[in-house]
Design a protein around this motif. Structure first.
Motif, PDB file in Angstrom:
ATOM      1  N   PHE A 294     101.426  10.649 -56.109  1.00  0.00           N
ATOM      2  CA  PHE A 294     100.539  11.768 -55.757  1.00  0.00           C
ATOM      3  C   PHE A 294      99.784  12.199 -57.013  1.00  0.00           C
ATOM      4  O   PHE A 294     100.395  12.459 -58.058  1.00  0.00           O
ATOM      5  CB  PHE A 294     101.357  12.941 -55.217  1.00  0.00           C
ATOM      6  CG  PHE A 294     100.524  14.093 -54.705  1.00  0.00           C
ATOM      7  CD1 PHE A 294     100.273  14.238 -53.342  1.00  0.00           C
ATOM      8  CD2 PHE A 294     100.001  15.055 -55.572  1.00  0.00           C
ATOM      9  CE1 PHE A 294      99.524  15.296 -52.857  1.00  0.00           C
ATOM     10  CE2 PHE A 294      99.251  16.106 -55.099  1.00  0.00           C
ATOM     11  CZ  PHE A 294      99.007  16.233 -53.742  1.00  0.00           C
TER      12      PHE A 294
ATOM     13  N   ASP B 118      91.990  21.934 -58.132  1.00  0.00           N
ATOM     14  CA  ASP B 118      92.531  22.317 -56.823  1.00  0.00           C
ATOM     15  C   ASP B 118      93.545  23.448 -56.946  1.00  0.00           C
ATOM     16  O   ASP B 118      93.692  24.259 -56.016  1.00  0.00           O
ATOM     17  CB  ASP B 118      93.172  21.108 -56.140  1.00  0.00           C
ATOM     18  CG  ASP B 118      92.135  20.188 -55.491  1.00  0.00           C
ATOM     19  OD1 ASP B 118      91.018  20.658 -55.220  1.00  0.00           O
ATOM     20  OD2 ASP B 118      92.456  19.004 -55.265  1.00  0.00           O
TER      21      ASP B 118
ATOM     22  N   GLU C  17      96.261  24.911 -50.053  1.00  0.00           N
ATOM     23  CA  GLU C  17      96.106  23.582 -49.468  1.00  0.00           C
ATOM     24  C   GLU C  17      96.746  22.507 -50.340  1.00  0.00           C
ATOM     25  O   GLU C  17      97.383  21.573 -49.835  1.00  0.00           O
ATOM     26  CB  GLU C  17      94.618  23.274 -49.262  1.00  0.00           C
ATOM     27  CG  GLU C  17      93.932  24.173 -48.250  1.00  0.00           C
ATOM     28  CD  GLU C  17      93.358  25.449 -48.877  1.00  0.00           C
ATOM     29  OE1 GLU C  17      93.817  25.819 -49.994  1.00  0.00           O
ATOM     30  OE2 GLU C  17      92.478  26.060 -48.260  1.00  0.00           O
ATOM     31  N   LEU C  18      96.598  22.641 -51.646  1.00  0.00           N
ATOM     32  CA  LEU C  18      97.205  21.678 -52.559  1.00  0.00           C
ATOM     33  C   LEU C  18      98.720  21.679 -52.409  1.00  0.00           C
ATOM     34  O   LEU C  18      99.359  20.619 -52.301  1.00  0.00           O
ATOM     35  CB  LEU C  18      96.822  21.998 -54.004  1.00  0.00           C
ATOM     36  CG  LEU C  18      97.612  21.272 -55.111  1.00  0.00           C
ATOM     37  CD1 LEU C  18      97.509  19.764 -54.967  1.00  0.00           C
ATOM     38  CD2 LEU C  18      97.144  21.711 -56.488  1.00  0.00           C
TER      39      LEU C  18
ATOM     40  N   ARG D 238     100.542  22.642 -49.891  1.00  0.00           N
ATOM     41  CA  ARG D 238     100.946  22.071 -48.607  1.00  0.00           C
ATOM     42  C   ARG D 238     100.950  20.545 -48.673  1.00  0.00           C
ATOM     43  O   ARG D 238     101.837  19.892 -48.112  1.00  0.00           O
ATOM     44  CB  ARG D 238     100.015  22.558 -47.493  1.00  0.00           C
ATOM     45  CG  ARG D 238     100.339  23.959 -46.989  1.00  0.00           C
ATOM     46  CD  ARG D 238      99.728  24.221 -45.629  1.00  0.00           C
ATOM     47  NE  ARG D 238      98.270  24.246 -45.680  1.00  0.00           N
ATOM     48  CZ  ARG D 238      97.567  25.352 -45.882  1.00  0.00           C
ATOM     49  NH1 ARG D 238      98.189  26.509 -46.063  1.00  0.00           N
ATOM     50  NH2 ARG D 238      96.247  25.305 -45.898  1.00  0.00           N
ATOM     51  N   ARG D 239      99.952  19.987 -49.359  1.00  0.00           N
ATOM     52  CA  ARG D 239      99.912  18.527 -49.487  1.00  0.00           C
ATOM     53  C   ARG D 239     101.089  18.008 -50.309  1.00  0.00           C
ATOM     54  O   ARG D 239     101.663  16.964 -49.997  1.00  0.00           O
ATOM     55  CB  ARG D 239      98.589  18.088 -50.123  1.00  0.00           C
ATOM     56  CG  ARG D 239      97.397  18.189 -49.184  1.00  0.00           C
ATOM     57  CD  ARG D 239      96.185  17.460 -49.753  1.00  0.00           C
ATOM     58  NE  ARG D 239      95.069  17.496 -48.812  1.00  0.00           N
ATOM     59  CZ  ARG D 239      93.916  16.851 -48.988  1.00  0.00           C
ATOM     60  NH1 ARG D 239      93.726  16.117 -50.097  1.00  0.00           N
ATOM     61  NH2 ARG D 239      92.958  16.916 -48.087  1.00  0.00           N
TER      62      ARG D 239
ATOM     63  N   ASP E 181     104.229  18.266 -48.139  1.00  0.00           N
ATOM     64  CA  ASP E 181     104.201  17.211 -47.127  1.00  0.00           C
ATOM     65  C   ASP E 181     104.525  15.852 -47.749  1.00  0.00           C
ATOM     66  O   ASP E 181     105.251  15.041 -47.172  1.00  0.00           O
ATOM     67  CB  ASP E 181     102.825  17.178 -46.455  1.00  0.00           C
ATOM     68  CG  ASP E 181     102.785  16.226 -45.268  1.00  0.00           C
ATOM     69  OD1 ASP E 181     103.556  16.432 -44.315  1.00  0.00           O
ATOM     70  OD2 ASP E 181     101.980  15.268 -45.302  1.00  0.00           O
ATOM     71  N   PHE E 182     104.003  15.604 -48.929  1.00  0.00           N
ATOM     72  CA  PHE E 182     104.270  14.356 -49.661  1.00  0.00           C
ATOM     73  C   PHE E 182     105.762  14.203 -49.930  1.00  0.00           C
ATOM     74  O   PHE E 182     106.316  13.091 -49.821  1.00  0.00           O
ATOM     75  CB  PHE E 182     103.480  14.362 -50.967  1.00  0.00           C
ATOM     76  CG  PHE E 182     103.804  13.249 -51.917  1.00  0.00           C
ATOM     77  CD1 PHE E 182     103.481  11.931 -51.611  1.00  0.00           C
ATOM     78  CD2 PHE E 182     104.410  13.507 -53.149  1.00  0.00           C
ATOM     79  CE1 PHE E 182     103.776  10.896 -52.499  1.00  0.00           C
ATOM     80  CE2 PHE E 182     104.692  12.480 -54.033  1.00  0.00           C
ATOM     81  CZ  PHE E 182     104.377  11.171 -53.706  1.00  0.00           C
TER      82      PHE E 182
ATOM     83  N   PRO F 107     105.925  21.866 -44.936  1.00  0.00           N
ATOM     84  CA  PRO F 107     104.662  22.189 -45.602  1.00  0.00           C
ATOM     85  C   PRO F 107     104.121  23.568 -45.268  1.00  0.00           C
ATOM     86  O   PRO F 107     103.152  24.013 -45.890  1.00  0.00           O
ATOM     87  CB  PRO F 107     103.719  21.090 -45.090  1.00  0.00           C
ATOM     88  CG  PRO F 107     104.252  20.748 -43.741  1.00  0.00           C
ATOM     89  CD  PRO F 107     105.748  20.905 -43.833  1.00  0.00           C
TER      90      PRO F 107
ATOM     91  N   SER G 100      93.132  16.424 -54.213  1.00  0.00           N
ATOM     92  CA  SER G 100      94.475  15.966 -54.531  1.00  0.00           C
ATOM     93  C   SER G 100      95.124  15.234 -53.356  1.00  0.00           C
ATOM     94  O   SER G 100      94.948  15.617 -52.203  1.00  0.00           O
ATOM     95  CB  SER G 100      95.349  17.148 -54.939  1.00  0.00           C
ATOM     96  OG  SER G 100      94.775  17.843 -56.040  1.00  0.00           O
ATOM     97  N   GLY G 101      95.874  14.195 -53.672  1.00  0.00           N
ATOM     98  CA  GLY G 101      96.567  13.433 -52.642  1.00  0.00           C
ATOM     99  C   GLY G 101      97.151  12.164 -53.216  1.00  0.00           C
ATOM    100  O   GLY G 101      97.096  11.911 -54.417  1.00  0.00           O
ATOM    101  N   THR G 102      97.713  11.326 -52.372  1.00  0.00           N
ATOM    102  CA  THR G 102      98.285  10.072 -52.845  1.00  0.00           C
ATOM    103  C   THR G 102      97.182   9.089 -53.199  1.00  0.00           C
ATOM    104  O   THR G 102      96.056   9.190 -52.704  1.00  0.00           O
ATOM    105  CB  THR G 102      99.194   9.421 -51.780  1.00  0.00           C
ATOM    106  OG1 THR G 102      98.394   8.966 -50.690  1.00  0.00           O
ATOM    107  CG2 THR G 102     100.236  10.406 -51.278  1.00  0.00           C
TER     108      THR G 102
END
Length: 330
Positions: free
Chosen positions: A209, A215, A222-223, A225-226, A229-230, A235, A325-327
């Motif tokens: 991630f 962010d 939102e960041l 929560r991501r 969830d990851f 989340p 942001s994310g994987t």
């Protein structure tokens, strides 16, 4: 028990904010000490406990000073609010013999939860060290937070002045600042692409991630929560004080000259990051280009740089804040 997730950095890129908000999640467990430093430091400590203790108590390395600060801080907390479990953990961490079994035992209190740690220096581990991490925790999820390289290098230098009890970094001489900027530790901690190459050789993209400090500023809910969830935890949990600043001294103004120097120094790096990620990294490249070739005439500029006119100029040309942001697999 080895960790389910490992935060590897980068230093001065939002890891304290992330750690605080992960610790508050009821399904997450993290060590009482934010940075465990096993794979970059403690794994290579002397096996002789007397030699190890003598080095920690009397040594002049940064890590020895950190050990003494932590012991004083943790002792003070135990005196105010004693916890047998925390005291036993501290005894193991500060006085135990570091090895792979010792590292696994640090996470035993988190059994039944999603356990992990964040040590920003792990972003600088070489491939052999990352291979060792993978041999112990092959299913771990990896988190790397990124920040504008110009800002990250400045923030690290400012932190060194703070810890040394000296005057602020913005009052330091040009040559001294440049020596700090060019130290191997500063350069390596800003080499995000090398870190991703080393860790990506062992962990697939869907287990890495990448978060952006922008962010944290523009989209903190939102960041987070991501990230939750990851990690596979609820989340929808909302920690209190999510938007509270962690390091308030990092907001204000900074001298233009050293920022212009850093812009020139990291021009190539920001170009490669912009090519890889686009979005916020394109803003980093815009900052580097403008500050290097046409710096503002004022002696200081707003900081972080998203508070400056550079952000408005970049946004006006088609940029802007979009949750990024994310994987790596996204």
């Amino acid at each position: 028990m080895y960790p389910h997730f490992i935060g590897i950095g980068a230093q001065k890129a939002g890891t304290t904010w992330l750690s605080r908000n992960l610790q508050m999640h009821p399904e997450v467990w993290m060590p009482p000490v934010k940075e465990v430093h096993y794979f970059d430091e403690k794994m290579n400590d002397p096996g002789n406990p007397a030699a190890r203790l003598f080095q920690n108590v009397s040594g002049k390395r940064d890590r020895d000073r950190r050990w003494r600060r932590q012991v004083r801080r943790r002792t003070g907390r135990h005196l105010k609010n004693f916890s047998r479990q925390d005291a036993l953990w501290d005894l193991k961490y500060y006085a135990g013999r570091p090895d792979d079994g010792w590292y696994a035992s640090l996470f035993e209190p988190g059994r039944g939860k999603t356990a992990g740690e964040i040590t920003p220096a792990y972003s600088t581990l070489d491939p052999d060290a990352v291979a060792h991490v993978h041999s112990l925790a092959p299913e771990a999820k990896i988190i790397l937070m990124l920040r504008n390289p110009i800002e990250r290098a400045w923030s690290q230098a400012a932190m060194r002045f703070d810890k040394a009890g000296e005057s602020a970094a913005d009052a330091a001489g040009t040559e001294r600042l440049r020596r700090l900027f060019e130290r191997e530790g500063s350069r390596s901690r800003t080499d995000y692409l090398r870190a991703l190459e080393n860790w990506g050789a062992y962990y697939p993209e869907d287990r890495i991630f990448v978060g952006f400090l922008e962010d944290v500023h523009f989209f903190p809910e939102e960041l987070l929560r991501r990230v939750y969830d990851f990690l596979g935890v609820d989340p929808t949990f909302e920690p209190p004080g999510l938007t509270r600043k962690v390091h308030t001294r990092s907001v204000g103004r900074v001298p233009t000259a050293p920022m212009s120097y850093l812009a020139s120094s990291y021009g190539e790096e920001t170009s490669r990051l912009a090519e890889r990620f686009g979005g916020y990294a394109s803003f980093w490249l815009y900052c580097a280009t403008r500050l290097a070739s046409d710096p503002p005439p004022e002696p200081t500029i707003p900081y972080p740089l998203w508070e400056s006119s550079l952000w408005e100029e970049w946004a006006g040309s088609g940029g802007g804040a979009i949750l990024q942001s994310g994987t790596l697999a996204l």
